[in-house]
Design an enzyme around this catalytic site. Structure first.
Site, PDB file in Angstrom:
ATOM      1  N   ASP A 169      42.638  50.333  -0.561  1.00 34.85           N
ATOM      2  CA  ASP A 169      41.256  50.812  -0.446  1.00 34.85           C
ATOM      3  C   ASP A 169      40.234  49.684  -0.342  1.00 34.85           C
ATOM      4  O   ASP A 169      39.088  49.930   0.026  1.00 34.85           O
ATOM      5  CB  ASP A 169      40.890  51.690  -1.651  1.00 34.85           C
ATOM      6  CG  ASP A 169      41.664  52.999  -1.659  1.00 34.85           C
ATOM      7  OD1 ASP A 169      42.035  53.466  -0.571  1.00 34.85           O
ATOM      8  OD2 ASP A 169      41.906  53.538  -2.751  1.00 34.85           O
ATOM      9  N   GLN A 303      49.243  55.713   5.421  1.00 35.88           N
ATOM     10  CA  GLN A 303      48.462  54.479   5.330  1.00 35.88           C
ATOM     11  C   GLN A 303      49.063  53.462   4.363  1.00 35.88           C
ATOM     12  O   GLN A 303      48.809  52.266   4.483  1.00 35.88           O
ATOM     13  CB  GLN A 303      47.035  54.817   4.881  1.00 35.88           C
ATOM     14  CG  GLN A 303      46.283  55.673   5.882  1.00 35.88           C
ATOM     15  CD  GLN A 303      45.161  56.472   5.234  1.00 35.88           C
ATOM     16  OE1 GLN A 303      44.033  56.010   5.165  1.00 35.88           O
ATOM     17  NE2 GLN A 303      45.462  57.666   4.756  1.00 35.88           N
TER      18      GLN A 303
END
Length: 807
Positions: A169, A303
C-alpha cells in the site's frame, strides 16, 4: 548525509562476531520480502554474525521451537524471484499480550538473539518497539520465574530493533517507497493494459477496484500511469456533486472519439461525509446516468502475488544490507530505527517518529482534515495528486490560464479584445534511441503545456525531421492513451542538429517556436550543447531549451536515472529468471548473459544485483584474465557444494578483447566436469515492450516539471514583444540528483562527462557493485561513508524534492 572522504569506513572494519541477528516477516506479505531476508542473512553471515529465521512472524517467536532456525548461506539461494515470504507471516494476537511477549523474550534469550530485523507494516514495527522497551523488565521477570540465569540479564541486557517496511500500500510515512509497492503496481498496470484492449473493442467503461483501505497510493499512481479518466482515493474524497462531474467528464471523453473509459477506485474510497464509494456504486452511476456498457474488475490479492519487480529486489537488497549495518552499530541508547528510501538514498529514521506520522494521517482523515492528510502523506504523494489533476482533467479553453506578458497586456489595452491566451509555441521532440516511457513524457508535456496556455507542436523523427518541417500542432486528445505505449510514437533518430542547423533555424522561425523540450539520451545532451553554441549565429535558438533524460543505458550526465532504464532492467531480470528456471532439474549450469548499455555498465550491474548474478563485467571496472580465472574458480567451488545454477552478466562494451564469446569459452573450458555453459545476447528486447509503472510515472512527472520550468523561463525572457534567452541557465537538463530533481545548465555538465565513452565521469550505482559481490559470497570492501546517521522524518526531505523514487 555523506561524510568527508577522510572519514570513510569500509565494511571489513565492522565485525558482527558474537552477535546473533534474527529476521522475521510480519503482517501482510509483499513481493520483495524474500530479497530483504536474503540480504539480511548473507550480510549477517558475511560479517561473522549468527543469523536466524523466525518462521511465521511473531507467532513463531512466541511458539519458539523449530520456528527459530539458524540460517545458512545456501538456505536463501534462489529466493530473489519468489513472491511473498518463504519464512512465513502470520497475525499474532498472543504477542499483543504481556504473557506472549514474555514467551518470545525467553525464546530469543535461549538462542542468544538480541538483534531483530523486522519486515512488516506499522503495526508490526510498533509491536517490535514495545517489545524493545519492555525487554529489560521481561528479562527480570524471567529471572524471578527461574526461566533464565541472572547473568543472562547482563549478557543480553538490550534488544536492538531495525525495521524495514514491507507493504504494497505504500502507507508508511518517512519512506518514498515500501517493499512490494512497485510490484503491486506492475500487477495493476498489467491488468489495466489488458483491459484497455477489450474495452476499446467494445466501447466499454471499466471500473477497477485496487487495494488501499486507508491509503490511495496504488489507485493514484496507477491512474497516473494509465491515464485513467477518474480516480477515487480515501485521502482526498471528491467534492459534493462529484457524481455529475464524473459523468460529464466521461461523456466529454467519449464524445471526442475515445472508445473506452477507465475509473480506478481504492477499496477505502469515501465521500466528504465518510460514506464508502464502492466500485459497484460507481458502475451503477455510470449505467444510470450515461447508459455506457460498464464492467467492474476487483483485483484483490492478485496485487500481492507474482514475482517481485527489479525495483523491489534492489530496494529490498539495499535495505537489508543497511539494516545489518544499523544493527552492528547500535548501542544501548540507540532508538529503534526504520530503514527508508529518500529519493535515491537509503536513510535511517526513528521508527516511532514514522509510526506517529503514519497514525497522524489516519487521524486527519477521521477528522475530515483531508488537506492535512495529503500533506502528511509526503511530498511525493502530493506531487502525484497534483500531476494527475493537471493531466487528467481538461479545462475549457475559456478557463485556461493567461500567461501574463507586457505584449499581451498591451494588446488587451489597445485592441480591447477578450481574454487572450499565451502566444507561446512550444515544440517537443525525441532524440536518440527509443526508450520506454518517452511517450508518457511527451503526453505529459503536451497536456501541461496546453493547460498553461501554450500551443504545443510535435516534431517527428528528431532533429532530422525538424529540418524537413515535420512539425504539427498537437491537441489534448491527440496524446490520449500514450502512457502505456512503448518506443517513440513521435519517431526518434540519433541525428545531431549541427548538420541541419540552418534549416532547423528556418523551421523555428516559420513556426515561431518559442521553446524546446527534448526527450532523449546522450544525443539529446549533445544536441542542446550544439544548439546553445548556435545561439551566437541564429537568434532563433535564443529560446528556453530543456532536456529530459530518456535512455535504457542510463548514461546521461547530470541525472542518476533516465526514463526507460527501469523497463530495461525488468526485461533483463525477467529474462534471467526464465533462463535460470530452464536449468531447473538439469545438471549444474552457468549462463553468460550480454546486456546493452554501450560503455555504461548500469544495466549489467543493477540487473545483476536484481537477478542474483555471480559476476558482472563492465567497462567502468577494468578486469583482466586473472580476474576472470578467479571468478571461474569461485563459481566452481560454489557449484561443488549446493548451487545448481550460475549467472554471469557482461556489458556489451566492457572489454574489446574479453568478448562474450571469449568468456563463454573460458567458463566452458575451466568448468568441465563441474558445470556446463550457455550464453545469451539479450539485444534489443531490452528496449521494447510496454513501459513499467515506474517509467510511466517518472516520465510523466519529470516532463510536467520541465514544462513548468519552460513557462517560467518564457515569462522571464519575454521582452519587447519577443522571447530572447541566451544565458546558460536557459538551456538546461532536468535530472534526478540524490533526493531532488535539479535543473542544470548543459554547459556546466561538460566537466562531468566522458564524451569519448559517452558516460558520466562519476556514477552513483558503482557503490552497489560491492553489495552485489558480497551477496555472491566474494570478500570485498563496502564503502559505508554515506551511512550511519539517524535522520528525522520532518526535515529529511529538501524543499525541491518532488521526484519519483529511484533505485
Amino acid at each position: 548525509m555523506a561524510q568527508p572522504d577522510s572519514k570513510k569506513i569500509f565494511f571489513e572494519n565492522l565485525s558482527g562476531a558474537g552477535k546473533a541477528i534474527a529476521v522475521l516477516t510480519s503482517g501482510g506479505d509483499a513481493q520483495g520480502m524474500n530479497a530483504a531476508v536474503r540480504a539480511v542473512v548473507r550480510m549477517g553471515i558475511y560479517v561473522g554474525a549468527k543469523v536466524y529465521f523466525i518462521h511465521e512472524g511473531y507467532q513463531g517467536m512466541v511458539d519458539g521451537g523449530d520456528n527459530i532456525e539458524e540460517a545458512t548461506w545456501e538456505s536463501v539461494s534462489s529466493m530473489l524471484q519468489i513472491g511473498g515470504t518463504v519464512i512465513g507471516s502470520a497475525r499474532c494476537k498472543e504477542f499483543r499480550t504481556h504473557e506472549g511477549r514474555l514467551k518470545a523474550a525467553l525464546n530469543l534469550v535461549q538462542h542468544g538473539i538480541t538483534n531483530l530485523c523486522v519486515i512488516g507494516g506499522d503495526g508490526s514495527l510498533t509491536g517490535a518497539n514495545l517489545f524493545r522497551e519492555e525487554w529489560s523488565g521481561l528479562l527480570t521477570e524471567l529471572v524471578e520465574q527461574g526461566a533464565i540465569e541472572e547473568e543472562s540479564v547482563q549478557k543480553y541486557s538490550a534488544l536492538h530493533i531495525v525495521g524495514m517496511v514491507g507493504s504494497i500500500d505504500n502507507d508508511f510515512c518517512g519512506t518514498d517507497m515500501t517493499i512490494g509497492t512497485d510490484s503491486a503496481l506492475h500487477r495493476i498496470i498489467e491488468v489495466v493494459d489488458a483491459i484497455m484492449t477489450t474495452a476499446q473493442s467494445h466501447q466499454r467503461t471499466f471500473v477497477l477496484e485496487v487495494m488501499g483501505r486507508h491509503c490511495g497510493y496504488l489507485a493514484l499512481v496507477s491512474a497516473l500511469a494509465c491515464g485513467a479518466d477518474w480516480v477515487l482515493i480515501p485521502e482526498m474524497p471528491p467534492e459534493d456533486g462529484w457524481e455529475d462531474k464524473m459523468c460529464q467528464k466521461l461523456f466529454a471523453t467519449r464524445s471526442r472519439g475515445t472508445r473506452l473509459n477507465i475509473i480506478i477506485v481504492a477499496e477505502g474510497a469515501i465521500d466528504r461525509h465518510g460514506k464508502p464509494i464502492t466500485s459497484s456504486l460507481v458502475k451503477d452511476l455510470v449505467v444510470k446516468n450515461l447508459g455506457f456498457d460498464t464492467r467492474v474488475t476487483i483485483l484483490g490479492h492478485v496485487q500481492r502475488g507474482g514475482t517481485p519487480s527489479a525495483f523491489d529486489r534492489i530496494l529490498a537488497s539495499r535495505m537489508g544490507v543497511e539494516a545489518v549495518l544499523a544493527l552492528l552499530e547500535t548501542t544501548a541508547n540507540t532508538p529503534a530505527c526504520v530503514v527508508s528510501l529518500s529519493g535515491n538514498q537509503s536513510v535511517r529514521l526513528p521508527l516511532m517518529e514514522c509510526v506517529q506520522m503514519t497514525q497522524a494521517v489516519q487521524k486527519a482523515m477521521d477528522e475530515k482534515r483531508f488537506e492535512d492528510a495529503v500533506k502528511l502523506r509526503g511530498r511525493s504523494f502530493q506531487n502525484n495528486l497534483r500531476t494527475y489533476k493537471l493531466l487528467a482533467h481538461r479545462k475549457p479553453e475559456s478557463d485556461l490560464p493567461v500567461v501574463r506578458t507586457p505584449f499581451l497586456s498591451l494588446c488587451f489595452l489597445h485592441q480591447h479584445k477578450t481574454k487572450t491566451l499565451s502566444n507561446f509555441n512550444v515544440a517537443v521532440l525525441n532524440v536518440g534511441a527509443p526508450a520506454a516511457g518517452m511517450n508518457a513524457a511527451v503526453r505529459s508535456a503536451v497536456r501541461v503545456g496546453i493547460s498553461q496556455g501554450h500551443k504545443m507542436f510535435a516534431v517527428s523523427d528528431g532533429f532530422e525531421g525538424f529540418s524537413k518541417g515535420q512539425i504539427k500542432e498537437v491537441k489534448w486528445s491527440d496524446v490520449g492513451g500514450w502512457t502505456g505505449q512503448g518506443g517513440s510514437l513521435l519517431g526518434t533518430k540519433r541525428t545531431l542538429p549541427a548538420k541541419y542547423v540552418e534549416k532547423i533555424a528556418e523551421q523555428m522561425k516559420k513556426h515561431n517556436i518559442n521553446a524546446l523540450l527534448v526527450v532523449g539520451g546522450f544525443e539529446a545532451l549533445l544536441s542542446l550543447l550544439e544548439l546553445q553554441t548556435a545561439r551566437g549565429r541564429y537568434d532563433e535558438f535564443c529560446v528556453p531549451m530543456v532536456m529530459v533524460p530518456a535512455t535504457v543505458s542510463n548514461n546521461v550526465p547530470g541525472s542518476d536515472l533516465s526514463i526507460g532504464a527501469d523497463t530495461a532492467l525488468n526485461a533483463i531480470t525477467s529474462t534471467c529468471d526464465r533462463i535460470k528456471q530452464s536449468a531447473s532439474g538439469t545438471k549444474r549450469r552457468v549462463f553468460i548473459i550480454e546486456t546493452m548499455g554501450g560503455y555504461c555498465g548500469y544495466l549489467a550491474s543493477v540487473g545483476g544485483l536484481a537477478s542474483g548474478a555471480d559476476a558482472v563485467y563492465i567497462y567502468e571496472e577494468p578486469f583482466d584474465i586473472r580476474d576472470l580465472q578467479a571468478n571461474v574458480e569461485h563459481l566452481t567451488e560454489k557449484m561443488k557444494t549446493s548451487i545448481q545454477r550460475g549467472l554471469v552478466l557482461r556489458n556489451e562494451n566492457s572489454n574489446d578483447n574479453y568478448t562474450t564469446d571469449f568468456i563463454y569459452q573460458l567458463y566452458s573450458e575451466e568448468g568441465k566436469g563441474v558445470f556446463d555453459c550457455r550464453k545469451n545476447v539479450l539485444g534489443h528486447m531490452q528496449q521494447g515492450g510496454a513501459p513499467s509503472p515506474f517509467d510511466r510515472n517518472f516520465g510523466t512527472k519529470i516532463s510536467a516539471k520541465a514544462m513548468q520550468w519552460i513557462t517560467n523561463k518564457l515569462q522571464e525572457t519575454f521582452r519587447q514583444g519577443r522571447v530572447f534567452a541566451n544565458t546558460e541557465d536557459t538551456c538546461c537538463l532536468l535530472g534526478m540528483r540524490r533526493r531532488a530533481l535539479v535543473f542544470q545548465p548543459v554547459v556546466q555538465l561538460k566537466d562531468e562527462t566522458d564524451f569519448v565513452h559517452r558516460i558520466p565521469k562519476e556514477q552513483w550505482w558503482l557503490k552497489l557493485r560491492p553489495l552485489m559481490k558480497i551477496l555472491a559470497k566474494y570478500k570485498t570492501s563496502y564503502d559505508v561513508s554515506d551511512y550511519g546517521i539517524l535522520e528525522h522524518v520532518v526535515g529529511s526531505r529538501p524543499k525541491e524534492l518532488d521526484a519519483a523514487v529511484a533505485m
